[in-house]
Design an enzyme around this catalytic site. Sequence first.
Site, mmCIF file in Angstrom:
data_model
loop_
_atom_site.group_PDB
_atom_site.id
_atom_site.type_symbol
_atom_site.label_atom_id
_atom_site.label_comp_id
_atom_site.label_asym_id
_atom_site.label_seq_id
_atom_site.Cartn_x
_atom_site.Cartn_y
_atom_site.Cartn_z
ATOM 1 C CG ASN A 78 -2.209 -0.723 0.903
ATOM 2 O OD1 ASN A 78 -2.481 -1.340 -0.190
ATOM 3 N ND2 ASN A 78 -2.923 -1.154 1.833
ATOM 4 C CB CYS A 93 -6.227 0.739 2.439
ATOM 5 S SG CYS A 93 -7.304 -0.583 2.630
ATOM 6 C CG LEU A 124 2.645 6.122 -12.955
ATOM 7 C CD1 LEU A 124 3.256 5.817 -14.001
ATOM 8 C CD2 LEU A 124 3.142 7.045 -11.764
HETATM 9 C C1 UDX Z 1 -6.316 0.123 -2.093
HETATM 10 C C2 UDX Z 1 -5.620 -0.977 -2.694
HETATM 11 O O1 UDX Z 1 -5.512 -0.747 -4.368
HETATM 12 C C3 UDX Z 1 -5.544 -2.193 -2.375
HETATM 13 O O2 UDX Z 1 -4.981 -3.284 -2.830
HETATM 14 C C4 UDX Z 1 -5.592 -2.534 -0.571
HETATM 15 O O3 UDX Z 1 -6.072 -3.716 -0.274
HETATM 16 C C5 UDX Z 1 -6.573 -1.449 -0.074
HETATM 17 O O4 UDX Z 1 -6.281 -0.084 -0.594
HETATM 18 P P1 UDX Z 1 -8.570 0.878 -2.336
HETATM 19 O O5 UDX Z 1 -8.449 1.942 -1.127
HETATM 20 O O6 UDX Z 1 -10.131 0.444 -2.529
HETATM 21 O O7 UDX Z 1 -7.693 -0.096 -2.606
HETATM 22 O O8 UDX Z 1 -8.594 2.150 -3.777
HETATM 23 P P2 UDX Z 1 -7.808 2.298 -4.933
HETATM 24 O O9 UDX Z 1 -8.313 2.107 -6.345
HETATM 25 O O10 UDX Z 1 -6.233 1.553 -4.803
HETATM 26 O O11 UDX Z 1 -7.477 3.778 -4.751
HETATM 27 C C6 UDX Z 1 -7.113 4.321 -3.511
HETATM 28 C C7 UDX Z 1 -6.934 5.968 -3.644
HETATM 29 O O12 UDX Z 1 -6.013 6.389 -4.681
HETATM 30 C C8 UDX Z 1 -8.199 6.538 -4.331
HETATM 31 O O13 UDX Z 1 -8.514 7.876 -3.617
HETATM 32 C C9 UDX Z 1 -7.953 6.748 -5.604
HETATM 33 O O14 UDX Z 1 -8.751 7.959 -6.308
HETATM 34 C C10 UDX Z 1 -6.457 7.263 -5.572
HETATM 35 N N1 UDX Z 1 -5.691 6.840 -6.796
HETATM 36 C C11 UDX Z 1 -5.576 5.926 -7.374
HETATM 37 C C12 UDX Z 1 -5.103 8.200 -7.559
HETATM 38 O O15 UDX Z 1 -5.179 9.136 -7.080
HETATM 39 N N2 UDX Z 1 -4.340 7.926 -8.818
HETATM 40 C C13 UDX Z 1 -4.272 6.597 -9.182
HETATM 41 O O16 UDX Z 1 -3.596 6.276 -10.195
HETATM 42 C C14 UDX Z 1 -4.970 5.193 -8.333
#
Ligand code: UDX
Length: 427
Positions: A211, A263, A253
């Site tokens: 994470n 998380c 990215l």
């Molecule tokens: C994440 C992990 O992906 C997962 O493996 C773990 O078990 C729990 O945390 P989740 O919190 O459901 O999952 O969402 P995720 O899709 O990973 O996005 C997390 C945050 O990052 C969101 O706020 C999203 O908007 C942001 N994000 C994600 C970005 O700003 N840019 C990206 O390129 C990807």
Amino acid sequence: MKIAIIGTGYVGLVSGVCLSDFGHTVVCVDKSEAKIAQLNSGKVPIYEPGLDVLLAKNASAGRLSFTTRLSDAVDGAEAVFVAVGTPSRRGDGHADLSYVFAAAEDVAKALTGYAVVVTKSTVPVGTNRKVAEIIHTANPEAEFDVASNPEFLREGAAIEDFMRPNRVVIGVEAGRAQEILAQICRPLFLRDFPIVYTGLESAELIKYAANAFLATKISFINEISALCERVGADVKAVAKGIGLDGRIGSKFLHAGPGYGGSCFPKDTLALARIGQEHAVPQRITETVIAVNDGVKRRMIEKAVNLCGGSVAGRKIAVLGVTFKPNTDDMREAPSLTIVPAMIGAGAKVHVVDPQGRREGEALLPGVTWEDDAYSAASEADLVIVLTEWNEYRALDLAKLAQAMSTPQMADFRNIYDRETAMNARPR
Ligand code: UDX
């Protein structure tokens, strides 16, 4: 095989439903009578695409049930998964382990024969050994082993992630426990998904490191994005250009208003605390957290600048308030920082979200909830695209601009092409 799952939060519920779909007999436990009653009547308390259908299918096949009585669930179970919450402890960012330890004690008293007690909750290094100690102290006769099985599912894609994981990580030391877990995961193994067996500490750290690494990619691109803006570069092109290098990879990215959710914010903070506690500061992770806080402030500044230096008396439409699309989860959503800042500065904020209202109403006092993007944008001075729900990815920009008082958009998710958006303004 009978499996007990303690805790019907996100991870517990998805795991329970999916494991029952593998053919195991699963009993899920939660202390909340209301939640269990809801689940027994086939209703899913969270919004997760596909979960209701899978729950109904396995419940009616008699493989999946819900109870408030932990002893009923643990009786005869060969594996007991602990999937209770580990929120950030107020004030210091350490993971609050009180629910995990309380569950361990309850399980200890309920064990009737050999079982492997598996921690699925995200827990700091050393917790599984502590869980073993607690069980042993509470019930010295108990026959058990502990194992760590961190969960990597993403909200909104949780079933897909459970059924088609990049990998399954199992921290385990005893052969008997490993055999039971291998049997539980057999359907995944048969489908060729890799299973990493390792020690307890490594498994615990893999979750935090994964994470923190993903959060690092996001904070990295968000900093590059600020530089792009200053020098006239396009962050999407830069992300594409670097992501095509297989060593870097194109995922995570996407520049945006900062990561949120249940998380990344909690686990990066906990990893930083773990590092400090062991006198091995995790300086990159500490910086990732600081950068993420800064990104949200930068978004507020952008909105204010677009409104000519002050948002006082201005109407601002915010599209999307959940931390990401396809979830109703508001935990650590950027909206929780950005919207109150706008309201505090005197703006009239109108918000819309396909699923966020139920949770969001209490968390975003002072906003006006709207049913669709166009009514939110009516007479507005600024539209902020804050969460990239499909509904907001293909807006009729001319219609939106027409409805607005000043046709301005802050596209914090970089969905729209700048030139197309500019051309959509009324002439
Ligand atoms: C994440 C992990 O992906 C997962 O493996 C773990 O078990 C729990 O945390 P989740 O919190 O459901 O999952 O969402 P995720 O899709 O990973 O996005 C997390 C945050 O990052 C969101 O706020 C999203 O908007 C942001 N994000 C994600 C970005 O700003 N840019 C990206 O390129 C990807």
